[in-house]
Design a protein around this motif. Structure first.
Motif, PDB file in Angstrom:
ATOM      1  N   PRO A 144       0.614  14.924   0.232  1.00 42.52           N
ATOM      2  CA  PRO A 144       1.574  14.095  -0.776  1.00 42.52           C
ATOM      3  C   PRO A 144       1.850  14.255  -1.910  1.00 42.52           C
ATOM      4  CG  PRO A 144      -0.075  13.202   0.335  1.00 42.52           C
ATOM      5  CD  PRO A 144      -0.862  14.851   0.734  1.00 42.52           C
ATOM      6  N   LYS A 201       2.750   2.125  -3.184  1.00 41.90           N
ATOM      7  CA  LYS A 201       1.681   2.469  -4.225  1.00 41.90           C
ATOM      8  C   LYS A 201       1.293   3.418  -4.082  1.00 41.90           C
ATOM      9  CE  LYS A 201       0.587  -2.371  -6.205  1.00 41.90           C
ATOM     10  NZ  LYS A 201       0.087  -2.894  -6.127  1.00 41.90           N
ATOM     11  N   ALA A 202       1.374   3.880  -2.718  1.00 42.00           N
ATOM     12  CA  ALA A 202       0.296   5.309  -1.987  1.00 42.00           C
ATOM     13  C   ALA A 202       1.113   6.587  -2.529  1.00 42.00           C
ATOM     14  CB  ALA A 202       0.586   5.995  -0.914  1.00 42.00           C
ATOM     15  N   VAL A 203       2.885   6.085  -2.860  1.00 46.84           N
ATOM     16  CA  VAL A 203       3.760   7.580  -3.354  1.00 46.84           C
ATOM     17  C   VAL A 203       3.365   8.481  -4.681  1.00 46.84           C
ATOM     18  CG1 VAL A 203       5.870   8.248  -3.570  1.00 46.84           C
ATOM     19  CG2 VAL A 203       5.469   6.767  -2.018  1.00 46.84           C
ATOM     20  N   TRP A 204       3.437  10.119  -4.842  1.00 49.01           N
ATOM     21  CA  TRP A 204       2.940  10.364  -6.206  1.00 49.01           C
ATOM     22  C   TRP A 204       4.410  10.962  -6.389  1.00 49.01           C
ATOM     23  CZ3 TRP A 204      -1.163  12.839  -7.742  1.00 49.01           C
ATOM     24  CH2 TRP A 204      -2.404  12.880  -7.186  1.00 49.01           C
ATOM     25  N   GLU A 263      10.159   9.617  -1.602  1.00 52.06           N
ATOM     26  CA  GLU A 263       8.509  10.280  -1.712  1.00 52.06           C
ATOM     27  C   GLU A 263       8.733  11.776  -1.520  1.00 52.06           C
ATOM     28  OE1 GLU A 263       5.274   9.862   1.365  1.00 52.06           O
ATOM     29  OE2 GLU A 263       6.046  10.468   2.754  1.00 52.06           O
ATOM     30  N   ILE A 287      -0.963  12.621   8.359  1.00 54.82           N
ATOM     31  CA  ILE A 287      -0.815  10.645   8.550  1.00 54.82           C
ATOM     32  C   ILE A 287      -0.559   9.978   7.543  1.00 54.82           C
ATOM     33  CG2 ILE A 287      -0.301   9.311  10.374  1.00 54.82           C
ATOM     34  CD1 ILE A 287      -0.494  10.956  12.113  1.00 54.82           C
ATOM     35  N   THR A 288       0.099   9.239   6.795  1.00 54.17           N
ATOM     36  CA  THR A 288      -0.542   8.276   5.368  1.00 54.17           C
ATOM     37  C   THR A 288      -1.301   7.530   6.301  1.00 54.17           C
ATOM     38  OG1 THR A 288       0.590   9.095   4.857  1.00 54.17           O
ATOM     39  CG2 THR A 288      -0.444   6.965   3.106  1.00 54.17           C
ATOM     40  N   ASP A 289      -2.698   6.205   5.629  1.00 50.89           N
ATOM     41  CA  ASP A 289      -3.370   5.564   6.006  1.00 50.89           C
ATOM     42  C   ASP A 289      -1.715   4.022   6.235  1.00 50.89           C
ATOM     43  OD1 ASP A 289      -6.470   5.082   4.885  1.00 50.89           O
ATOM     44  OD2 ASP A 289      -5.672   6.957   6.687  1.00 50.89           O
ATOM     45  N   TYR A 294       0.609  -1.322  -0.018  1.00 51.26           N
ATOM     46  CA  TYR A 294       0.299   0.213   0.270  1.00 51.26           C
ATOM     47  C   TYR A 294       0.758   1.107  -0.212  1.00 51.26           C
ATOM     48  CZ  TYR A 294      -3.504   3.703   1.153  1.00 51.26           C
ATOM     49  OH  TYR A 294      -3.424   4.759   1.363  1.00 51.26           O
TER      50      TYR A 294
END
Lengths: 72, 54, 829
Positions: free
Chosen positions: C105, C34-37, C354, C91-93, C31
């Protein structure tokens, strides 16, 4: 030289030089000023041989491949 | 006037309830997260698109 | 056999390692990955959705205006404190580590106080302007107007020699900005990351220093007490920023608790959030107790350093400094399982990945696909010379194969006592196509560090990669607080100007000294002496600029936070960037280096030795960019010796050139009075300068990519196999002839399969070590995969290649760079 894309004929200098990543080869990429096609050019013959597509390798396999015992 | 203090997103500071955090949940094209920014309790919230009355 | 297992085997056999990684990494890491921009520029442009952060520019400028009568360190500390107090945090999940450079982000940090020319680029880069666009542009224009004439670079421009500025700004002889605003800093990790202190301890030390000095400033007047007044203000600045960072961390603690108590329904995640809160209440105020706290301290340090300045590199030695906490948590207290620890390690890498900061166009083109060169140093030795590899070394190498980020990458400090288990992990990373770790010869580089700068051996042994390549200690007097990229030379101009009487035909101006019409050169020595003069001129102009930028930085920019975490600043009350107390660790990066030797050798052979052509004929062909001279051009390519073939004819010229450079590197001095050795390597400068360098006797035309850097042979020009390459490189003295020497090698992933492949690679590495080379890095990815990625980039998002001193996702680099990498010679072992 004649552009394979649009057929225009001009001095090779009129075709914008892009690059050649293998300086030991006479194959280069040039761009037609009229139709913008990327042309694979034989610099010895001053001839455009085909239009370059994404993923093509007009310079052939990487140098040194012939020294590697297995095919990659 | 509607103020931030009346919103569910407003969390006052323990030692000074004239200000606090505005905390919101965000889901963007890549990730979900909670964000926070300090605000004054008596900020005008009448034009805030995220205002949600307690 | 399950479908997933069969798929894994199929993907492994077809070398699609990214699919394997996706299935093997934990759901949390999957997760977060894949969350990174994506923040690296793609072909020089930022990806859709990436926006510049305006909060820093607005809040920083607001405070700066309010405190206009403060001296710079104090003014800067207050501006940063105001930003940290009021900026948006998140804060990211599923995250366990917090802290971000920027606000949301998808944002890039921007430093309006750095350089007006970059501020103008922000305004003109439409894709990064946040909505609503009109209001954002108005705000940017207002901020730019305020800073115009006041930025660090503007101020430096007023004191530099005007001719130097014009030539530097031409963009053809070098790149970078001679300011901390757009450079990078080492860190005094021996002070701040050994688990001995937190920020409250530093505040206590500063209080004690202030108290002692105030006794003097209230005492007997005289010249000795005059410098103390500025120190008091600098200490006050350090106190302000340390307190601000403690408060900033507490903001995260508070947010984590709010989420746990009001938003989160999963009990397991609630517990994690409360753990984050506890961590951030302690860190950075107090020293860490466990792995999560240690990583969090490091991350806060890096985030705040990047709130202060665009740091284009990330010197770090994470296994060494965090290893004791890993050992405690996993092996001793058993607080974490190995998998849980791996999640933290992988997330730490993702947090680095990131990071995004708005870079001027030359950085985006020269560092395609990445924000900066985060090369983390693993392995090596302790200060007493014993092996420093530990379980965390292995964990980082394993985590790298799971998260598959192009940045950070690793540089591994090899030495003869490294265990086979660790070497195997290094090899597996390479075999999985990561392009890292690069392998560094630790004994050679420790000796090199001592030779050039006089660092004591214990200090030299602490070294980390300052950026891609150059070792730098992490100690009180050894760490380098300001490395400006502008000591970076486009060195192929040395031979170009030797052949053009110092005139640059690309930008149409006299750049170097007039060293004679080459058509009149009677022998090779005349050409070589012209080359030496151009070399000296190029090194001097860049180093003059950089030296002045360094000594003016405390006055023009100021680094209160970096000072507050550096022992010599906390002690002395001086800005960390002040050269006082620093041993000096400067080097000139030499882009585009090997073309010098290849070109000189070609002229020597075909003009002066064999007399096949005259200088007039050669110059005419070069001035025509080889147009109409294809047969002659191929003669110069194929029938003149090329570097990397164990051919003394050209290798001796290479060594001779390097020794002239080394001689001159001892004549030019840094602000600490120390040397300026050269370091050949490239990042993707070979692409950036392709259209800025004219035709050369090695056979290239204007527009062709230059060689991929360091002492790597030109693509396709090394014809005699890998041993010949090593033997050429071994003719260089890797201690005395320069600072370090980058060598790219490309290997066949099929040939290096399994245990047999590992044995072959180890044998290669033994030769490398025995020959005394200091660096080598590998690409192991086949043509078919790379060509497929060009056709279908969407399917190859996690395919990584080694570009130069860094790795990048293949699909993020320009077509020209992709073709250049594909044409690198594949060496068969």
């Amino acid at each position: 030289m004649k552009c394979i894309g649009c057929g225009v004929e001009a001095s090779i200098k009129e075709f914008r030089y892009l690059y050649n990543p293998r300086i030991d080869a006479s194959v280069t990429l040039r761009q037609c000023a009229k139709c913008q096609a990327w042309l694979v050019v034989d610099e010895m013959k001053n001839e455009a041989t085909r239009i370059m597509q994404a993923g093509e390798d007009p310079w052939g396999k990487s140098a040194g491949i012939e020294n590697v015992t297995q095919a990659t | 006037m509607t103020t931030c203090s009346e919103c569910t997103s407003f969390f006052p500071f323990e030692d000074d309830d004239s200000c606090g955090d505005c905390v919101q949940r965000v889901v963007d094209p890549r990730q979900a997260y909670h964000k926070a920014r300090p605000v004054d309790a008596d900020n005008d919230a009448s034009k805030c698109p995220n205002f949600n009355k307690k | 056999m399950s479908t997933a297992t069969q798929t894994n085997i199929t993907n492994a056999e077809s070398k699609e390692w990214w699919w394997v990684a996706e299935r093997e990494r934990s759901p949390r890491l999957d997760y977060l990955r894949k969350a990174v921009w994506k923040k690296g520029a793609i072909g020089g442009n930022y990806a859709p959705g990436i926006k510049v952060n305006l909060e820093r520019a607005q809040l920083f400028t607001e405070s700066w205006k309010e405190n206009e009568h403060d001296p710079i360190m104090l003014r800067k500390a207050k501006a940063l404190a105001h930003y940290l107090e009021n900026k948006t945090i998140f804060i990211t999940d599923q995250a366990q580590l917090v802290g971000y450079v920027g606000t949301l982000p998808n944002t890039l940090e921007w430093y309006p106080e750095g350089a007006s020319i970059v501020n103008e680029e922000v305004y003109n880069e439409q894709s990064v302007i946040p909505e609503p666009e009109k209001e954002s542009l108005e705000l940017i224009a207002e901020i730019n107007d305020y800073w115009s004439g006041q930025t660090a670079i503007d101020k430096l421009g007023r004191v530099l020699d005007p001719e130097d500025i014009v030539k530097f700004m031409s963009g053809v002889i070098g790149w970078g900005s001679p300011t901390s605003a757009y450079g990078y800093s080492g860190k005094d990790y021996e002070y701040i990351l050994t688990g001995k202190r937190g920020f409250e301890d530093i505040l206590d030390d500063i209080d004690a220093n202030i108290e002692a000095v105030e006794k003097e400033t209230k005492g007997m007047p005289g010249p000795d007490i005059l410098p103390l007044y500025d120190k008091l203000l600098n200490w006050e600045a350090m106190q302000i920023i340390l307190d601000a960072v403690i408060d900033y961390a507490n903001r995260y603690a508070r947010l984590a608790k709010i989420i746990a108590e009001n938003f989160e329904t999963d009990p397991k995640r609630r517990k994690e959030l409360l753990q984050i809160a506890e961590t951030c209440e302690r860190i950075p105020a107090q020293a860490p107790r466990n792995l999560q706290e240690s990583f969090q301290l490091d991350l806060f340090i890096q985030v705040i350093a990047r709130a202060e300045a665009y740091e284009g590199a990330w010197p770090g030695r994470p296994d060494y400094y965090h290893g004791p906490f890993y050992d405690k948590d996993v092996n001793i207290d058993k607080r974490l399982t190995k998998d849980e620890a791996l999640d933290l390690v992988g997330e730490f890498m993702i947090r680095a990945h990131e990071v995004g900061m708005f870079g001027p166009r030359w950085t985006r083109e020269g560092l395609q696909g990445i924000t900066g060169t985060w090369v983390w140093t693993l392995g090596g030795v302790n200060q007493d010379g014993t092996d420093a590899c530990n379980d965390l070394t292995v964990a980082f190498l394993q985590a790298a194969r799971l998260v598959r980020v192009s940045n950070p990458t690793f540089g591994f400090r090899w030495h003869p006592e490294v265990k086979d288990e660790v070497m195997r992990e290094c090899f597996e990373c390479l075999r999985h196509g990561l392009g890292y770790p690069s392998m560094r010869n630790d004994p050679v580089l420790v000796e090199n560090t001592m030779y050039w700068y006089g660092h004591p051996i214990e200090e030299a042994r602490t070294w980390v990669h300052q950026a891609c390549m150059s070792p730098c200690p992490t100690t009180k007097h050894g760490f380098q607080p300001m490395r400006m990229a502008s000591a970076t030379a486009n060195t192929v101009k040395m031979v170009e100007y030797a052949l053009s009487d110092g005139y640059d035909r690309v930008v149409s101006m006299q750049m170097g000294p007039k060293t004679g019409d080459p058509r009149n050169f009677k022998d090779f020595e005349e050409l070589f002496q012209a080359w030496v003069q151009q070399m000296e001129w190029l090194m001097k102009i860049l180093v003059r600029t950089v030296n002045l930028g360094r000594v003016k930085d405390p006055e023009f920019f100021g680094r209160p936070f970096l000072s507050a975490i550096s022992e010599r600043s906390v002690e002395s009350g001086l800005d960390a960037v002040s050269p006082e107390g620093e041993r000096g660790n400067c080097w000139v990066t030499f882009f585009t280096w090997v073309e010098n030797a290849d070109s000189l050798a070609a002229v020597k052979k075909l003009v002066f030795d064999e007399k096949k052509y005259t200088m007039d004929q050669l110059m005419t062909a070069l001035e025509a960019n080889w147009e109409g001279y294809e047969e002659m051009r191929l003669d110069f390519v194929r029938n003149a010796p090329k570097w990397g073939n164990d051919d003394d004819y050209v290798d001796e010229i290479m060594v001779r050139c390097l020794r002239e450079v080394a001689r001159h590197g001892k004549e030019i001095k840094c602000p600490s009075g120390n040397n300026w050795p050269a370091l050949p390597e490239n990042v993707s400068g070979n692409i950036h300068y392709a259209s800025l360098v004219g035709a050369l006797p090695n056979g290239r035309r204007l527009g062709d990519a230059l060689y991929d850097g360091g002492i790597s042979p030109g693509p396709g020009l090394d014809k005699k196999g890998p041993t010949a390459v090593l033997k050429s490189c071994a003719k260089i003295d890797h201690v005395k002839d320069g600072r370090a020497f980058l060598l790219n090698q490309r290997m066949s992933p099929t040939q290096l399969n399994g245990d047999k492949g590992y044995t072959m690679w180890k044998s290669y590495m033994k030769s490398w070590a025995d020959l005394g080379l200091d660096h080598v890095q590998f690409n192991m990815v086949d043509d078919t995969t790379l060509r497929s990625a060009q056709k279908d980039p969407e399917k190859y998002q996690e395919l990584i290649v080694r570009v130069a001193g860094y790795s990048a996702h293949f699909v993020d680099i320009s077509r020209k760079t992709q073709d250049n990498i594909i044409q690198r010679t594949v060496v068969g072992l």
